[in-house]
Design a protein around this motif. Sequence first.
Motif, PDB file in Angstrom:
ATOM      1  N   SER A 108     -51.517 -20.149 -92.310  1.00 47.17           N
ATOM      2  CA  SER A 108     -52.627 -20.573 -91.450  1.00 47.17           C
ATOM      3  C   SER A 108     -52.634 -22.096 -91.291  1.00 47.17           C
ATOM      4  CB  SER A 108     -53.963 -20.075 -91.979  1.00 47.17           C
ATOM      5  OG  SER A 108     -54.333 -20.749 -93.154  1.00 47.17           O
ATOM      6  N   PHE A 109     -52.324 -22.825 -92.368  1.00 46.61           N
ATOM      7  CA  PHE A 109     -52.244 -24.287 -92.262  1.00 46.61           C
ATOM      8  C   PHE A 109     -51.116 -24.698 -91.333  1.00 46.61           C
ATOM      9  CE2 PHE A 109     -54.300 -25.088 -96.663  1.00 46.61           C
ATOM     10  CZ  PHE A 109     -55.554 -25.132 -96.083  1.00 46.61           C
ATOM     11  N   ARG A 110     -49.976 -24.023 -91.436  1.00 47.67           N
ATOM     12  CA  ARG A 110     -48.841 -24.358 -90.565  1.00 47.67           C
ATOM     13  C   ARG A 110     -49.203 -24.126 -89.094  1.00 47.67           C
ATOM     14  NH1 ARG A 110     -43.821 -25.198 -91.950  1.00 47.67           N
ATOM     15  NH2 ARG A 110     -43.018 -23.945 -90.249  1.00 47.67           N
ATOM     16  N   LYS A 111     -49.876 -23.007 -88.820  1.00 48.81           N
ATOM     17  CA  LYS A 111     -50.284 -22.710 -87.443  1.00 48.81           C
ATOM     18  C   LYS A 111     -51.314 -23.721 -86.952  1.00 48.81           C
ATOM     19  CE  LYS A 111     -49.329 -17.789 -87.449  1.00 48.81           C
ATOM     20  NZ  LYS A 111     -49.883 -16.441 -87.511  1.00 48.81           N
ATOM     21  N   GLU A 112     -52.284 -24.027 -87.806  1.00 46.04           N
ATOM     22  CA  GLU A 112     -53.322 -24.991 -87.444  1.00 46.04           C
ATOM     23  C   GLU A 112     -52.704 -26.352 -87.134  1.00 46.04           C
ATOM     24  OE1 GLU A 112     -56.813 -27.328 -89.820  1.00 46.04           O
ATOM     25  OE2 GLU A 112     -56.705 -25.162 -90.121  1.00 46.04           O
ATOM     26  N   ASN A 113     -51.798 -26.798 -87.969  1.00 45.68           N
ATOM     27  CA  ASN A 113     -51.171 -28.101 -87.753  1.00 45.68           C
ATOM     28  C   ASN A 113     -50.280 -28.109 -86.520  1.00 45.68           C
ATOM     29  OD1 ASN A 113     -52.495 -29.120 -89.950  1.00 45.68           O
ATOM     30  ND2 ASN A 113     -50.770 -28.865 -91.344  1.00 45.68           N
ATOM     31  N   ALA A 114     -49.686 -26.975 -86.204  1.00 48.11           N
ATOM     32  CA  ALA A 114     -48.873 -26.893 -84.988  1.00 48.11           C
ATOM     33  C   ALA A 114     -49.770 -26.986 -83.754  1.00 48.11           C
ATOM     34  CB  ALA A 114     -48.067 -25.602 -84.964  1.00 48.11           C
ATOM     35  N   LEU A 115     -50.964 -26.384 -83.824  1.00 48.59           N
ATOM     36  CA  LEU A 115     -51.908 -26.448 -82.706  1.00 48.59           C
ATOM     37  C   LEU A 115     -52.516 -27.837 -82.565  1.00 48.59           C
ATOM     38  CD1 LEU A 115     -53.817 -23.056 -83.141  1.00 48.59           C
ATOM     39  CD2 LEU A 115     -52.067 -23.624 -81.445  1.00 48.59           C
ATOM     40  N   ASP A 116     -52.692 -28.514 -83.693  1.00 50.62           N
ATOM     41  CA  ASP A 116     -53.299 -29.847 -83.679  1.00 50.62           C
ATOM     42  C   ASP A 116     -52.308 -30.951 -83.351  1.00 50.62           C
ATOM     43  OD1 ASP A 116     -55.691 -28.731 -84.314  1.00 50.62           O
ATOM     44  OD2 ASP A 116     -55.637 -29.269 -86.442  1.00 50.62           O
ATOM     45  N   ALA A 117     -51.051 -30.599 -83.206  1.00 52.65           N
ATOM     46  CA  ALA A 117     -50.047 -31.625 -82.914  1.00 52.65           C
ATOM     47  C   ALA A 117     -50.405 -32.298 -81.596  1.00 52.65           C
ATOM     48  CB  ALA A 117     -48.666 -31.002 -82.824  1.00 52.65           C
ATOM     49  N   PRO A 118     -50.340 -33.619 -81.543  1.00 49.85           N
ATOM     50  CA  PRO A 118     -50.724 -34.330 -80.317  1.00 49.85           C
ATOM     51  C   PRO A 118     -49.811 -33.986 -79.149  1.00 49.85           C
ATOM     52  CG  PRO A 118     -49.752 -35.843 -81.907  1.00 49.85           C
ATOM     53  CD  PRO A 118     -49.870 -34.519 -82.588  1.00 49.85           C
ATOM     54  N   ALA A 119     -50.428 -33.707 -78.017  1.00 51.12           N
ATOM     55  CA  ALA A 119     -49.658 -33.402 -76.821  1.00 51.12           C
ATOM     56  C   ALA A 119     -49.166 -34.687 -76.164  1.00 51.12           C
ATOM     57  CB  ALA A 119     -50.514 -32.607 -75.840  1.00 51.12           C
ATOM     58  N   VAL A 120     -49.900 -35.775 -76.396  1.00 59.20           N
ATOM     59  CA  VAL A 120     -49.552 -37.069 -75.812  1.00 59.20           C
ATOM     60  C   VAL A 120     -48.975 -37.930 -76.922  1.00 59.20           C
ATOM     61  CG1 VAL A 120     -50.484 -39.103 -74.649  1.00 59.20           C
ATOM     62  CG2 VAL A 120     -51.453 -36.847 -74.190  1.00 59.20           C
ATOM     63  N   PRO A 121     -47.867 -38.610 -76.671  1.00 57.21           N
ATOM     64  CA  PRO A 121     -47.289 -39.450 -77.717  1.00 57.21           C
ATOM     65  C   PRO A 121     -48.258 -40.530 -78.158  1.00 57.21           C
ATOM     66  CG  PRO A 121     -45.977 -39.547 -75.687  1.00 57.21           C
ATOM     67  CD  PRO A 121     -47.148 -38.669 -75.425  1.00 57.21           C
ATOM     68  N   GLU A 122     -48.219 -40.813 -79.450  1.00 52.98           N
ATOM     69  CA  GLU A 122     -49.057 -41.861 -79.999  1.00 52.98           C
ATOM     70  C   GLU A 122     -48.168 -42.909 -80.626  1.00 52.98           C
ATOM     71  OE1 GLU A 122     -51.872 -40.300 -82.725  1.00 52.98           O
ATOM     72  OE2 GLU A 122     -52.694 -38.886 -81.289  1.00 52.98           O
ATOM     73  N   GLY A 123     -48.678 -44.099 -80.742  1.00 49.90           N
ATOM     74  CA  GLY A 123     -47.913 -45.153 -81.392  1.00 49.90           C
ATOM     75  C   GLY A 123     -48.145 -46.476 -80.712  1.00 49.90           C
ATOM     76  N   PRO A 124     -47.460 -47.499 -81.170  1.00 44.17           N
ATOM     77  CA  PRO A 124     -47.697 -48.846 -80.643  1.00 44.17           C
ATOM     78  C   PRO A 124     -47.260 -49.012 -79.191  1.00 44.17           C
ATOM     79  CG  PRO A 124     -45.878 -48.850 -82.219  1.00 44.17           C
ATOM     80  CD  PRO A 124     -46.482 -47.484 -82.240  1.00 44.17           C
ATOM     81  N   ASP A 125     -46.354 -48.166 -78.707  1.00 44.26           N
ATOM     82  CA  ASP A 125     -45.868 -48.313 -77.333  1.00 44.26           C
ATOM     83  C   ASP A 125     -46.742 -47.601 -76.315  1.00 44.26           C
ATOM     84  OD1 ASP A 125     -43.738 -49.741 -78.348  1.00 44.26           O
ATOM     85  OD2 ASP A 125     -42.441 -47.987 -78.480  1.00 44.26           O
ATOM     86  N   VAL A 126     -47.731 -46.833 -76.784  1.00 43.66           N
ATOM     87  CA  VAL A 126     -48.588 -46.085 -75.876  1.00 43.66           C
ATOM     88  C   VAL A 126     -49.799 -46.945 -75.543  1.00 43.66           C
ATOM     89  CG1 VAL A 126     -49.968 -44.010 -75.595  1.00 43.66           C
ATOM     90  CG2 VAL A 126     -47.831 -43.911 -76.874  1.00 43.66           C
ATOM     91  N   PRO A 127     -50.025 -47.230 -74.244  1.00 42.96           N
ATOM     92  CA  PRO A 127     -51.166 -48.088 -73.881  1.00 42.96           C
ATOM     93  C   PRO A 127     -52.480 -47.372 -74.125  1.00 42.96           C
ATOM     94  CG  PRO A 127     -50.081 -47.249 -71.910  1.00 42.96           C
ATOM     95  CD  PRO A 127     -49.260 -46.803 -73.090  1.00 42.96           C
ATOM     96  N   HIS A 128     -53.468 -48.126 -74.573  1.00 40.36           N
ATOM     97  CA  HIS A 128     -54.808 -47.599 -74.782  1.00 40.36           C
ATOM     98  C   HIS A 128     -55.757 -48.376 -73.896  1.00 40.36           C
ATOM     99  CE1 HIS A 128     -53.906 -45.020 -78.191  1.00 40.36           C
ATOM    100  NE2 HIS A 128     -53.142 -45.985 -78.655  1.00 40.36           N
TER     101      HIS A 128
END
Length: 145
Positions: A108-128
Motif C-alpha cells: 500500500s505504501f508503494r502504491k501510495e508513493n507511486a500515486l504521489d509522485a510529482p507529475a511536473v518536474p521539480e528542482g532548481p531548473d523549474v521556474p516558480h
Amino acid sequence: MASLNVGNLGEYLREQRRQAQLSLRQLADAAGVSNPYLSQIERGLRKPSADILQQLAKALRISAETLYVQAGILDERDRDEVETRAVILADPSINERQKQVLLQIYESFRKENALDAPAVPEGPDVPHGPDTPGTPSDEMPPKTD
C-alpha cells in the motif's frame, strides 16, 4: 526476460561457494544437484533454471534474487522490492499472519508513493511563479501589530 549471463553467474557462484567454505561436492549435495552439473554451471557451460538457482541460494544462505539478477532472470530494478519481500517472509520472529499484514502495508505504501509522485518536474531548473503552489507567495504574510 533477459538472456542468461552464465559466465558471470558461474564466477559469482564459485566465489560465494568459496566464501561459504564449501567444496563443490558439499554445495552440490546441499543443493540437491549433481557434482558435475554444478561444476558445469560454475564454468559457464550450463544455464540453471530458476528452481536450481533457488536451491543453490538456499544452500549458500544467500538471496535467490541475487542469483536471479546474476543470471539475468530478474532485472536489477525489481531486486529491491523482491528482496524486501523475501526478508519479511524469512523473518522467524514474526508469524505468518504478521508477515502477510506487513506485506500488505508495504504494498500500500508503494502504491501510495507511486500515486504521489510529482507529475511536473521539480528542482532548481523549474521556474516558480506567483501562481505556482509551494512558492513563498502562497504563504500568509507575516502579521504585524
